[in-house]
Design a protein around this motif. Sequence first.
Motif, PDB file in Angstrom:
ATOM      1  N   PRO A 166      57.177  32.786  20.275  1.00 56.37           N
ATOM      2  CA  PRO A 166      55.771  32.490  20.555  1.00 56.37           C
ATOM      3  C   PRO A 166      54.867  32.843  19.374  1.00 56.37           C
ATOM      4  CG  PRO A 166      56.369  34.567  21.554  1.00 56.37           C
ATOM      5  CD  PRO A 166      57.611  34.057  20.864  1.00 56.37           C
ATOM      6  N   GLU A 183      56.137  25.687  23.240  1.00 52.45           N
ATOM      7  CA  GLU A 183      55.478  24.455  23.683  1.00 52.45           C
ATOM      8  C   GLU A 183      56.083  23.234  22.994  1.00 52.45           C
ATOM      9  OE1 GLU A 183      54.054  27.216  22.768  1.00 52.45           O
ATOM     10  OE2 GLU A 183      52.639  26.953  21.104  1.00 52.45           O
ATOM     11  N   CYS A 186      58.298  37.130  27.587  1.00 54.24           N
ATOM     12  CA  CYS A 186      57.190  36.187  27.803  1.00 54.24           C
ATOM     13  C   CYS A 186      57.450  35.266  29.003  1.00 54.24           C
ATOM     14  CB  CYS A 186      56.958  35.330  26.561  1.00 54.24           C
ATOM     15  SG  CYS A 186      56.258  36.243  25.191  1.00 54.24           S
ATOM     16  N   ASP A 209      52.291  39.356  28.533  1.00 52.42           N
ATOM     17  CA  ASP A 209      52.493  38.364  27.473  1.00 52.42           C
ATOM     18  C   ASP A 209      52.993  37.038  28.016  1.00 52.42           C
ATOM     19  OD1 ASP A 209      51.807  40.210  25.504  1.00 52.42           O
ATOM     20  OD2 ASP A 209      53.858  40.958  25.347  1.00 52.42           O
ATOM     21  N   ARG A 237      53.938  33.438  28.910  1.00 53.17           N
ATOM     22  CA  ARG A 237      53.716  32.112  28.334  1.00 53.17           C
ATOM     23  C   ARG A 237      54.334  31.090  29.270  1.00 53.17           C
ATOM     24  NH1 ARG A 237      52.084  32.642  22.696  1.00 53.17           N
ATOM     25  NH2 ARG A 237      51.597  34.842  22.665  1.00 53.17           N
ATOM     26  N   ASP A 277      55.089  28.106  29.000  1.00 56.19           N
ATOM     27  CA  ASP A 277      56.120  27.254  28.407  1.00 56.19           C
ATOM     28  C   ASP A 277      57.510  27.893  28.421  1.00 56.19           C
ATOM     29  OD1 ASP A 277      54.752  24.838  27.574  1.00 56.19           O
ATOM     30  OD2 ASP A 277      53.580  26.163  26.295  1.00 56.19           O
ATOM     31  N   TYR A 278      57.532  29.210  28.529  1.00 56.23           N
ATOM     32  CA  TYR A 278      58.838  29.859  28.588  1.00 56.23           C
ATOM     33  C   TYR A 278      59.612  29.477  29.844  1.00 56.23           C
ATOM     34  CZ  TYR A 278      59.267  32.810  24.486  1.00 56.23           C
ATOM     35  OH  TYR A 278      59.463  33.246  23.202  1.00 56.23           O
TER      36      TYR A 278
END
Length: 618
Positions: A72, A123, A149, A156, A158, A160-161
């Motif tokens: 990330p 992403e 993530c 943290d 994310r 997209d993870y």
Amino acid sequence: MVSPTDVRTEDAGQVLRRVFGYDAFRGSQQQVVDHVVAGGDALVLMPTGGGKSLCYQIPALVRDGVAVVISPLIALMQDQVDALTAVGVRAGFLNSTQDLAERRRVEGAFLAGELDLLYLAPEGLAVRSTLQLLERGTIALFAIDEAHCVSQWGHDFRPDYLNLSMLHERWPGVPRIALTATATSATRTEIATRLQLTDARHFVASFDRPNIQYRIVPKREPRKQLLALLRDEHPGDAGIIYCLSRASVEKTAEFLVQNGVPALPYHAGLDAATRAANQQRFLREDGLVMVATIAFGMGIDKPDVRFVAHLDLPKSVEGYYQETGRAGRDGLPSTAWLAYGLQDVVQQRKMIETSEGDLAHRRNLAAHLDAMLALCETVRCRRVQLLEYFGETGSAACGNCDTCLSPPESWDGTVAAQKLLSTVFRLDRERNQRFGAGHCIDILLGKQTDKISQYGHDSLTVFGIGNELREAEWRGVVRQLLAEGLLAVEGDYGTLALTEASAEVLGRRRTVTMRREPERPASSRSAKPRGAATVVAALDPAATSVFERLRAWRAATAKEQGVPAYVIFHDATLRQIATDAPATLAELSRINGVGENKLAKYGEQILTVLAEDAAASA
Ligand code: ADP
Ligand code: ZN
């Protein structure tokens, strides 16, 4: 450059020595590498500085194809690629910061088999063209960095993870290795489930960072104390100083600069360009001090951060450990220093009381703060307590924290606690008044202040009954009562109030053990850490002069190439060169951290620097 055919026929140990110039794997690196080279999935939990990168970089070189690294940390991809290029590994990245031409160049290299590692932001994998690109190449492995993530409960997260589980479906035969430094077992289970890594082998390293010396000192004049720390123990060193507010970041940075310490501020109130510029300078130049709010630090992989100082109390042990963990990634001795005082407890308790969110949320914040306060007030080894907090039990006292180096005494503070609590009680119950700690202490000490005469507090039965302790000691009493929940602070003025538990002390049903601060606080000079491997002898004067010359050469070289200094050589490597004074390239190649590529590139220059120093001192 490393030729691909050589690499594929080498085993992991040979790659470690030839490319990275290291003699031996650290901790569980070898097991992880062997497992992934053989095609197995792995979940790796190692503390910051544990050496996670080699766990996928070496399999990337040993296995056929390109290793795809999901990270990330877009802002740091360039540095990661530069560091790999410097040792002759062929690496590239694809992310949103590139223009089309650059993208095409990297894609071309990937398809032509000219890359060993390709870094991608999560992403990127949601984009069809990227997936199609990956399908046209040969993939050696997927490495999922900062794997925590994927945890929706962590800070943290994310989104997209969450998509990364599809890697398994699209590339069932390609091994995946997920890595993180975030410790709790709940997060670990969550990572395994969400990334469909349930069959992966788990490698869980100890979270101990033996080279970091943990110290928590009573806060008196924090900036002066800080300056003394920097001057006495860390002159010329790079470090991070954390403050709670933007204003104190600015003031502290200014104070340091005025006192000759090169310091930069970093907080969310600065515009993005200034923040980025300051971060770049911190990473690239030697010996800069970054004064920051906690907005700074995620993914900062500068290996030679020699100290992390906190001028305000962190809100949780997790945060504290993550922040202090940025010190000493290179394994050399480093300091984690925190100044902590009564005002910190008052302020944090107040912040929780007035925070938004429901009761459950406030309880959660309070529980985190309590664990942090318990760490501050402990008379036990700080490291043992930290490791226990993260579920690692059974360690011996470390010999490298302030409580080990100058053990604080504990004393029976029951009577003092009763005196203080009855002062609060009398003000509250007899006069219906509430005051802050300072005034209550003045009453106990029998001081004739204006405020005391104004309120007639010299007629209270508790007036002047506390002369056995000094003012600073009374502040310690208040702080510890607050830390233990035997006293509370309320309102905007931080006035003191009793809690349910206060009654137990006043009613003599509970004793209170307190910590007496050592007269002479510990300093790293007296340290004798337990892990012998981490002890580094101070350089003798001759070696120091060589080391300084090597650092100056490194700074100039790094500047010329536009890369961080540590990409050229780590401090640990320069120290060893300075101590061993190799006379030939063959001798130089035996130094830890001098691989094939760096030897070819810098070997002659290093020998010249050594010769110049010898000539100058002859
Ligand atoms: P992490 O990602 O776990 O925080 P890194 O992979 O950045 O840690 O490694 C930390 C430091 O230790 C790096 O500077 C790296 O070069 C060094 N290092 C890692 N493995 C070894 C080893 N086997 N021998 C010597 N140094 C190592
Ligand atoms: Zn200790």
